[in-house]
Structures are given as structure tokens and as C-alpha cells.
Motif scaffolding. Structure first.
Motif: not given
Lengths: 298, 210
Positions: B185-204
Motif C-alpha cells: 500500500g506504499y510507493e517507495v520514493l527513495e531509499t538510502a543507508t545512513l552511513d556514517p551516522y547509523h550502521e545497518d540502517h536503511l531509511a525509506v
């Protein structure tokens, strides 16, 4: 008005703070709606600013009450007590080490360990350095006494919080398991395989990353049924014990009645496991299922 | 081109370094300069999203539902520049620290609720422009799906996926793919990893489809 049926403010007098708080806390709703405008239409608030002010007050009060209730629950108090017990013991030991280093330079008969602090604390110091040594010794003694008082509190409290678990594990180990799980409810919800390795998280993650074999036990190692079982069968004993401890925790959380048959089931099972290596039957050498005192767990 | 920061968020010099800042009561010992206080991207995943230049669609003044508010480090900054902000947190201990943060902000509404059970707060939370999700639990996609009902048609989901919350042993990339697959039910517009601030996190960043 069917739009506002579920609203936290539905049918509420604007000055009834108590009921508003209870509604925010315990109410439910199917679908979010434009509550601010609906509240104004329903006459609960004069305008949306007024609505948000009421909402702020009600959410703060509801959340404050819910937090206090959760944090003062008996199992949370037990968790703090057993952690404090371990902290005071650790700090007392550290200070006792420092104390014996220092005291050994001024008093020939100064021993080592927390026990050596007691006679030191009674001495009459001569000179400012000895005054500090004797004073430090008193802190060690006080901390050790506090540790003992905390332990007594844990031993008194754990059977009320978790009667079956405490009967089977001993009150201190029961309290440690509750603390490691973060409360009685989370402990009751853990599979017994997790209970088996609570307190051995480092070893468990090393295993999951493929660097080590799986840990056989965590803090339940201090239990007589694990520690005094032949090393070859310790994994089986730990598994059997963890299984019964999980059931005990679940009974304690969900019903609270006493199930002595859990203990006898466990006794039978351990006897079978120990028979494989010719160990003595459980209960032969002391009170059944009571771990020895001491902070020697992981 | 780096998207503009929302109104109420600025890059300002602190100790000769440009850092994100908002105006409000200090919360966690962050450096301040007059009314402004540093929004530390190393301690805040949403702060990191803005720092790395993601297009969050935030303009300032939005209505926000924040899931996983914890002790309020990030949500305090959100409440500084946003409108009505609903802060949902499940654990009592961090919520204790969230309370004074909310007390000092009349547009911040703290709720001790389980984000997996939206029916326990749908009677309080209104439809929102922004759904921020930073929950450390398994089933993070399911949380986003269940809370989609709160998002307005033109709203935005800003989610941070923590790989370790799903499976400590799995490759984070696999966990991120599974999250995106399970998002419905979502359309993904952008994703990014949060390096170098937060390891192993994906922002969506995503928007609801109807």
C-alpha cells in the motif's frame, strides 16, 4: 454523531479530566478521524487550540499514570533490586581490592577481600593516611551490608512475584531470570531455548555468527541441577531445567497458582539424565533445586 | 540538488561546524546557541536522513505520528518544527524520560502504546501528514502497513529499518529487501543507508497508494 462514537472525548464533559485520562489510556478506535474538528463540532472544545490543550493534558496524565503503574509493578521492583545487589557486590569487591593494596602498606596484618575490611574499619587510625584507609574500609563494609540487605529483599520478594519459578530456581536465580528477560511477562513469553541461554548472550551471538558452538546454559548454570551434573550431560540437564522454568514462569504470569508437580516432574527427569553417567540422584546432597548462594554466574 | 530543509530546521555553525539545529527546550545535553539547539545526526536517524540530503517532503508545520519515540531525542526536534505531533512508545522506561520533553512542548502528545496495535490509539490520533517510524521490533514492514490508515493521501512515510531488529545473523541487504517487499500500500520514493551516522540502517521515504 456516529463519526465520533470511538473518539476519546465522546460524550465527555469538558472538565472531566479523570475520565478523559482513562479514555486516552484504555480506549480503542477502529479508524482515525479528524478528531480536532469533530471535537469542536461536538462542543467538547471551543476551537482546535482548545482541543489540543485538552489533548495535551489528557495524554500527559494518561501516559504518566501508565508509566508509573508499569514501573512500580512488583516484577520491575524485583529487577531493580537484583541488579542493585549485583552492582553493590561488584563495587564492594573492587573497592576491597584497592583497600587491601593500600592497607597492606600500613598494617601488616591487613588481609584481602571484603571480609578483611571489617577489622580494618574498627581500627583507630593514627595520622591522616590511616584515617582515609579506615574510612574506605567502612564504605566497603557498608556496601557489603547493603548487598546482604538487598539479597534478603530479593529472597523475600521473588516468591511473591513468581512463586513457582522461585520454588524451582531459588529466589535469586528466579530474580536474575526475570531481570534478564526484562520482566515476568517477557520471561513468560520466551521459548525455553531462550531461557536456557539467558545471560550467555555473547556466546549465543558468537554461535549465531558461526564462530562458536551453541552455549549450553546461561545463568541457570548456578542451579544445582546444571552445575552438579556430569559435564557430558549438562546440556541435557540445562535443557530439561529451562523447559520446566519456562512453564513455571508462564504459570506465575498467567495464573499464579502453585504447581508442585512441576518440581517433581523435573526431579524425575534430572534423575534419568544423571543415571546415564552414574551420578547421585538429585536431592541426595542437599535441598532440592536450590542453587548455592554467590554471585558466580555469568 | 539538496532538498530544502523544513521551516524551523537550519544549518547553523556550532564550534565552527555547520550542524542541523531546531529551536526549543534542550533535551539531551546537546549544544545550544540562544534558542537554537543542535540536532545530532549521530543520535537521530531522522536527523541523519536530512543530513544526507534525502527528500523527506517535510516543510514544517505538519501533523506527525511518530512511532518508536523512545526517550524523545528525535521527536523533540520534530515537535520543534512540526505541528501536532503524536509520539507513540511501547517501553515504560524511555517513556518516563519522554514525559518532561512533552511537558515542555504543547504540541507533543505522548502515548504509551504498542505500534503493532493501532486500534489502541486510533481514538486519539488524527489523520497525519507524516508517519515517522523508528521501531526496534521484528516485523517493521507490518508496523508500517498497519499504520498506513493514519496517513493522508498526500502524506509521507519516513521509516528507518534496523537490520538487527529483524535478524542479527542475516545480511542487512537481505533484511532491507524483505522489508521493501513486505511493504504494502506504499510507493517507495527513495531509499538510502545512513552511513556514517547509523550502521545497518536503511531509511525509506514512501507515499501511500490507494
Amino acid at each position: 454523531m456516529s463519526d465520533t462514537e470511538d473518539a476519546w472525548f465522546a460524550g465527555l464533559a469538558p472538565d472531566d479530566i479523570e475520565e478523559a485520562t482513562a479514555r486516552v489510556r484504555d480506549g480503542t478506535g477502529d479508524t482515525p478521524r479528524e478528531w480536532p474538528t469533530l471535537a469542536v463540532e461536538a462542543g467538547y472544545a471551543t476551537d482546535t487550540d482548545d482541543y489540543y490543550q485538552r489533548l495535551h493534558e489528557a495524554t500527559l496524565a494518561a501516559t504518566r499514570g501508565a508509566v508509573r503503574e508499569a514501573e512500580t509493578a512488583d516484577d520491575r521492583q524485583l529487577v531493580h533490586a537484583v541488579r542493585s545487589m549485583d552492582d553493590t557486590e561488584r563495587v564492594a569487591n573492587e573497592l576491597a581490592e584497592r583497600l587491601s593494596e593500600w592497607a597492606g602498606t600500613r598494617f601488616e596484618d591487613a588481609g584481602t577481600g571484603v571480609d578483611a575490611a571489617r577489622p580494618l574499619a574498627e581500627r583507630d587510625p593514627t595520622g591522616p593516611a590511616e584515617a582515609r584507609i579506615v574510612s574506605l574500609a567502612r564504605r566497603v563494609v557498608d556496601l557489603t551490608d547493603e548487598r546482604d540487605d538487598l539479597r534478603a529483599f530479593v529472597e523475600r520478594t521473588a516468591p511473591d512475584v513468581a512463586p513457582n519459578l522461585s520454588a524451582m530456581a531459588g529466589p535469586v536465580l528466579a530474580a536474575r531470570l526475570v531481570a534478564l528477560a526484562g520482566g515476568l511477562e517477557p520471561l513468560a513469553k520466551k521459548p525455553s531455548g531462550t531461557v536456557q541461554v539467558l545471560g550467555a548472550e555473547d556466546a549465543l551471538f558468537a554461535h549465531l555468527r558461526g564462530r562458536a558452538s551453541s552455549p549450553k546454559h546461561g545463568v541457570i548454570y548456578v542451579h544445582d541441577y546444571v552445575r552438579n551434573t556430569d559435564p557430558d550431560e549438562r546440556g541435557s540437564a540445562a535443557r530439561a531445567l529451562a523447559g520446566k522454568l519456562s512453564i513455571a514462569a508462564r504459570v506465575d504470569h498467567y495464573s499464579g497458582d502453585l504447581r508442585p508437580e512441576l518440581q517433581s516432574d523435573l526431579d524425575d527427569r534430572i534423575a534419568t539424565i544423571r543415571a546415564r553417567t552414574g551420578d547421585p540422584a538429585p536431592g541426595a546432597g542437599g535441598p532440592e533445586g536450590t542453587p548455592e548462594p554467590g554471585g558466580d554466574d555469568a | 540538488m539538496t532538498p530544502e530543509l523544513p521551516d524551523g530546521v537550519e544549518r547553523r555553525p556550532f564550534d565552527e561546524r555547520e550542524r542541523l539545529a531546531t529551536r526549543g527546550d534542550p533535551v539531551y545535553g546537546e549544544p545550544t546557541d540562544g534558542d537554537w539547539r543542535v540536532w545530532d545526526a549521530g543520535r537521530s536517524k531522522l536527523g541523519a536522513m536530512l543530513s544526507v540530503g534525502m527528500d523527506t517532503g517535510l516543510d514544517g508545520g505538519e501533523t506527525v505520528l511518530y512511532l518508536g519515540a523512545a526517550s524523545g531525542t528525535t521527536v523533540s526536534h520534530v515537535a520543534d518544527f512540526a505541528g501536532p505531533t503524536y509520539a507513540v512508545e511501547f517501553a515504560p522506561r524511555p517513556t518516563r524520560d519522554l514525559l518532561p520533553v512533552a511537558e515542555a512542548r504543547e504540541n507533543l502528545f505522548p502515548l504509551l502504546k504498542d505500534a503493532r496495535k493501532p486500534e489502541t490509539y486510533a481514538h486519539v490520533v488524527e489523520p497525519v501528514d507524516v508517519l515517522v517510524q523508528d521501531v526496534a521490533t521484528r516485523g517493521q514492514a507490518e508496523v508500517a502497513n498497519r499504520n498506513r490508515q493514519f496517513l493522508r493521501e498526500d502524506g509521507r512515510l519516513l521509516a528507518v529499518v534496523k537490520a538487527r531488529s529483524e535478524d542479527v545473523t542475516a545480511d542487512p541487504e537481505d533484511v532491507f529487501d524483505e522489508f521493501l517487499d513486505a511493504l504494502s500500500g506504499y510507493e517507495v520514493l527513495e531509499t538510502a543507508t545512513l552511513d556514517p551516522y547509523h550502521e545497518d540502517h536503511l531509511a525509506v521515504v514512501a507515499r501511500p497508494t490507494r
